[in-house]
Every structure is written in C-alpha cells, then in structure tokens.
Design an enzyme around this catalytic site. Sequence first.
Site, PDB file in Angstrom:
ATOM      1  N   TYR A 156       0.799  -1.220   0.000  1.00 47.15           N
ATOM      2  CA  TYR A 156       0.000   0.000   0.000  1.00 47.15           C
ATOM      3  C   TYR A 156       0.838   1.279   0.000  1.00 47.15           C
ATOM      4  CZ  TYR A 156      -4.009  -3.001   0.740  1.00 47.15           C
ATOM      5  OH  TYR A 156      -4.977  -3.965   0.584  1.00 47.15           O
ATOM      6  N   HIS A 175     -21.929 -16.055  -8.990  1.00 45.99           N
ATOM      7  CA  HIS A 175     -21.489 -14.860  -8.265  1.00 45.99           C
ATOM      8  C   HIS A 175     -21.104 -13.781  -9.269  1.00 45.99           C
ATOM      9  CE1 HIS A 175     -20.215 -12.934  -4.544  1.00 45.99           C
ATOM     10  NE2 HIS A 175     -19.200 -12.435  -5.227  1.00 45.99           N
ATOM     11  N   HIS A 183     -22.339  -1.457 -10.713  1.00 45.37           N
ATOM     12  CA  HIS A 183     -21.089  -1.721  -9.992  1.00 45.37           C
ATOM     13  C   HIS A 183     -20.111  -2.508 -10.859  1.00 45.37           C
ATOM     14  CE1 HIS A 183     -18.529  -2.902  -6.510  1.00 45.37           C
ATOM     15  NE2 HIS A 183     -18.387  -4.007  -7.219  1.00 45.37           N
ATOM     16  N   ARG A 221      -9.059  -4.635   1.431  1.00 47.52           N
ATOM     17  CA  ARG A 221      -9.565  -3.913   0.255  1.00 47.52           C
ATOM     18  C   ARG A 221     -11.033  -3.539   0.414  1.00 47.52           C
ATOM     19  NH1 ARG A 221      -8.890  -8.936  -3.873  1.00 47.52           N
ATOM     20  NH2 ARG A 221      -6.865  -8.849  -2.842  1.00 47.52           N
TER      21      ARG A 221
END
Length: 614
Positions: A212, A355, A385, A522
Amino acid sequence: MITLKRAVSAAILTSALLGHPVISTAAGSKDVTVEDAAAFVADAEKRLTDIAEYAARIAWVNANFVTHDTTMLNAQVGEEYTKLGVELANEAKKFNGLDLPYDLNRKIEMIKLGLTLPAPSDPKKTKQLAEISSKLDSIYAKGKSPDGRSLGELSQVLRESRDADEQLKAWTGWREISKEMRPLYQQMVEIANEGSKELGYADTGTMWRSKYDMPADGFANEMDRLWGQVKPLYTALHCHVRAELNEEYGDEVVSTDKPIPAHLLGNMWAQQWGNIYDIAGPDSAGEGIDIDPILREHYGVDKDEVSHEEKEVAVKKMVKTAENFFSSLGFAPLPQTFWERSLFVKPRDRDVQCHASAWDIDNEEDIRIKMCTEINGEDFQTVHHELGHNYYQRAYKDQPILYKGSANDGFHEAIGDTVALSITPKYLKQIGLIDEEPDASADIALLMRSALDKVAFLPFGLMVDQWRWKVFNGEISPEEYNQGWWELRQKYQGIDAPVARTEDHFDPGAKYHIPGNTPYSRYFLAHILQFQFYREMCEMAGNEGPLHRCSFYGNKEVGEKLIKMLEMGSSRPWPDALEAMTGSREMDATAVLEYYAPLKTWLDEQNKGRNCGW
C-alpha cells in the site's frame, strides 16, 4: 467485484498492490546491475503477457461451464501461474538494495508482492502449499451442515427466520465444516511465512501490508485511523439495532449492555445487517420507492410467465441502462464483444458460477461481466457496480502489464460502489423510471437500509485481516485461533458467539476469504473511498442538497477527471491517484459521516436513555 478466483490473471497475480517492503539487511548481489534489472523486468512482463490471456480464457470457461474437466484445467493453469509467480518473486529479490530508477524499482516490488501466499524456493514446500490451498478451498466449496444443508439454505434461515433456536442451529451447523481446516491452516501459515521471509519480509501479514505504498506498520495505523473516524456512527447504529433485537427476542436472548449474538443479524457472518431491516428499520418513516415492480414493468417482464429469451432481452436492456450512465460521463461505449461474450442470465442447461463478477480477458478490449441477473433493484445496482470494474479495466489497457490494475486494491471495488451510490431517486427520475422524487420523509428509511449494510460492514472489513496479521506474526498462536477471532469480533463489532466456542472449532474458516486466502482490507478501504470519491464528484457536479440525494449522472467534468485517474492504473502510488480525483493525498472517512448525518441525528434521538457500547 472482480472475480476472486482469477489468480490466473496477470493483473491479479501482480495485482497492483505495491509498496515499500521490509527489505532484508543484505544488499543485492554486487554482481547485478541496473541493466540486469531492466532485462529481468522485460522478460517477466513478456512471460506474464504470454500466459495471461490463455489463463483468463481457461478461468472464464470454468466459471461458465462448471465440470470436473474445466475445474481440473483451471487448477492446472493456476498452479502454472503460481510457479511462475514464485520463480519471478525469488528472482526479483536478488535486486534488493540496488539503486534503481522509479519504474524498474516499482515493477520489481510489484513482482515480489504479486503472490498472496509466497511459497519458499523448496519445490516440495511449493507443492505442499498448493495442495493445502486446494484442500481448504474444496472443504469450503463442498461444505454442508451435519443435517445436509448448503450454505445457501442455511443463509436463507438466518435471512428469513425470526426463531432464535432455528437461527442458532443454522449458524452452528455451517461452522462444523471448518473444524478440519484448522491443522491445514496452521501448516499453510508456516509455509507461507517461510516464503515471505525469503522475499525479505518479517512474515506474510507484513508482506500484505507492504502493498500500500507505505511502511507495513504505517498501513495498520492508517486503517485504525479511518476506523476511529467512523466508529461513533457504527456505535450509534449498533446501539439502536441491539435495542430493537432485544425488543424482538427478549432479555434472555439479547442483552441491552453486551455484544449482540452473531446469529441474529440476518447474515451468516453478521457482516451486513440489511436482512433485519424489518426489525431495525424506523416505524414512522416514509416508505420511499419500491423499485422492483417499476423495473419489471420498464423492462417488460411484469407478468407471471417470462421465457428465458424474454428475460435475457430484459436483462441486456438493464445493462444498457448502466452503460448509458457511463456514456453520460463521457466514457466510450462498451465494445460489441462485451454484448456477445458476457453471461447475463443463468443458463437453462448447465452449471455456472453465478457470483457476479467483472472480467478482463485479454488486457485490452475483451471485457465482460458474468451474472445470473434478475430484474430487481439489487441487480440494477450490481450491474452498475460491475461495469465500474470493466471501465476501469479498459481505462488502463495501455499501461504495461505490471501496471494493469487499480491504484490499490480498494480502488477497484470503490469505483463500482461510487457509481452505485449515484443511483438515487434523482437519477431514477433523470432516466425516466419515476416521475417525481419522494420527499424527505423517506430519507431515514433509505439511509437505514444502506447503513445496515455499508456501516455495519466497516468493523468486519477491518478485523478479518487484523486476525490474519496477528496469526502470521505469531501474536495469535495456533492454540488461540478461535479465541483470538472472537476477541477481535467483540472489540470491533460488538458481536459475540451465541454459544460457547472452543479451540476444537475454527470459526474463521467459515468465512470464504480465510480458506480462500483473499486479503480483506480492500473491502474496508472500498467502503471508505467510495464515499470520498462520491462527495468529490457531487461537489464537482454542483450538488447543493444533502449528499445522499446527489447524482452526478450526465456530468462530463466528473467523467473527465475520473477517466484520468482510471487511466493511471497502478503506475503511480495510490496517493497520486487519490489526489488526481479528490485533490487530497489522504483517505478520509468524513464523507461517510456527511452522507449518513441525518441518520446519525435520528439514531442519537432513538438512543437517548439507552446504554450504548459493549
């Protein structure tokens, strides 16, 4: 979401989770040069490019034609990918300590950080790690309660039943599947830690946090800082929900001053509470919009019998609506291949993985979604999305393969969610689904529905990796796996096991991402970033009303700024990408508080006289 099982995608293998690793004290070999590093990176990128498209196509076929053979093929190519990742990561470490130009250094760190579970250089241990990972995945996938019920069936009980005993049986039944994972998980941790140390990291948790663009401990502190910003809102929601559950079930089941029993919140992991809106929602608030019948009428499926062909036509029209949202911001239309190759509706003749997921097959223009879509409000949001992922994938297609990913892993999920936040009554009116926006009397109801999922999720999104980090560094020993899990759930979520749990159990393994070894931070980051992005976009769009009522649909200025950020891929540290979009280099949860401000006021009023906290 981006499909979790795409370990076979180059963008996932290297996954753009970059950072400054804990380099071993030994400097790189004096025999290697900057030119050697450049040659290594060029070769690595070629090898990754060569395998990426083939592997992605295998994964796509497996997801859309689930058979013994396609599963075997997918496992085989996944093993090849893992071996390549181990080889490249171990090769990359010889450049430790070498002073390299920015791009070379960044790409080498990405290669080292590309594996979620780094195997040691010992081939036997590499094979053992792969076998353990496969076994854990299989145990979860095939899991059933002692009375033979699947996860879906057990989840339905928690979602729909209001009988505490029935809910408890379903909750405990699913957790029987994870008992046998415990020794396997311990072995996996030991092997992965050995691999991480070979790459120069203290342990695997340190390696995960090093992805990160900041020191590993700094990232942990950043997560805690963000949690501190939103904790008062969560505490208020928890207090109200606990009081309503107490009224529903009585003092013997739910105490008003202790953690909430985990089986009563409508979700197998108590991570989202939207399924108990009937208990926790406001009694006197306006109802808002029931969008399901509106969508069915709009897309022509408002009748008793709908053929498969009619349903597919309707779903494609709904996806086209989502495409139009992005087109209104200035994005180019989706390629024709998207419409030809995506899976929109569950087939009648074969098993598929239903999914919802977004796919980038060739790291160029072959982007797709895979959904068993229904015409309802939930899937209306989901297609917006998923297209967010697809447009992100296409935006960074011109980056080198090691930069084909999001700025950090929270960004990819956040972009899709940001767009979903813009599906407000204002947007529905703009596209002709409703004639008038409902008045403010419905706002508390709408915000509560949202908060029961998004705000309730925040501490769970934080603690899953908190547990794993402590497991990897030994702070939670193998003899304390379950105790450590429930201590963190109590600390962050104010939730407790409904019955006594022992170290014979392995309750963390009942959550897919633990045996599946999918990092979870995340999702916490995405729940923060989506509101930060959304607030900035709404300000750019000139929003003057409450934040939760804003839609930036049709604003080309917003789109231009968003496209520029997406095109960066992972070529720059995430603070650079965040600054490009928001003007700030720091993640900020105050947008969450602003969005839910009316609800917080309402919750504080409800909680007067209640004992909040646990």
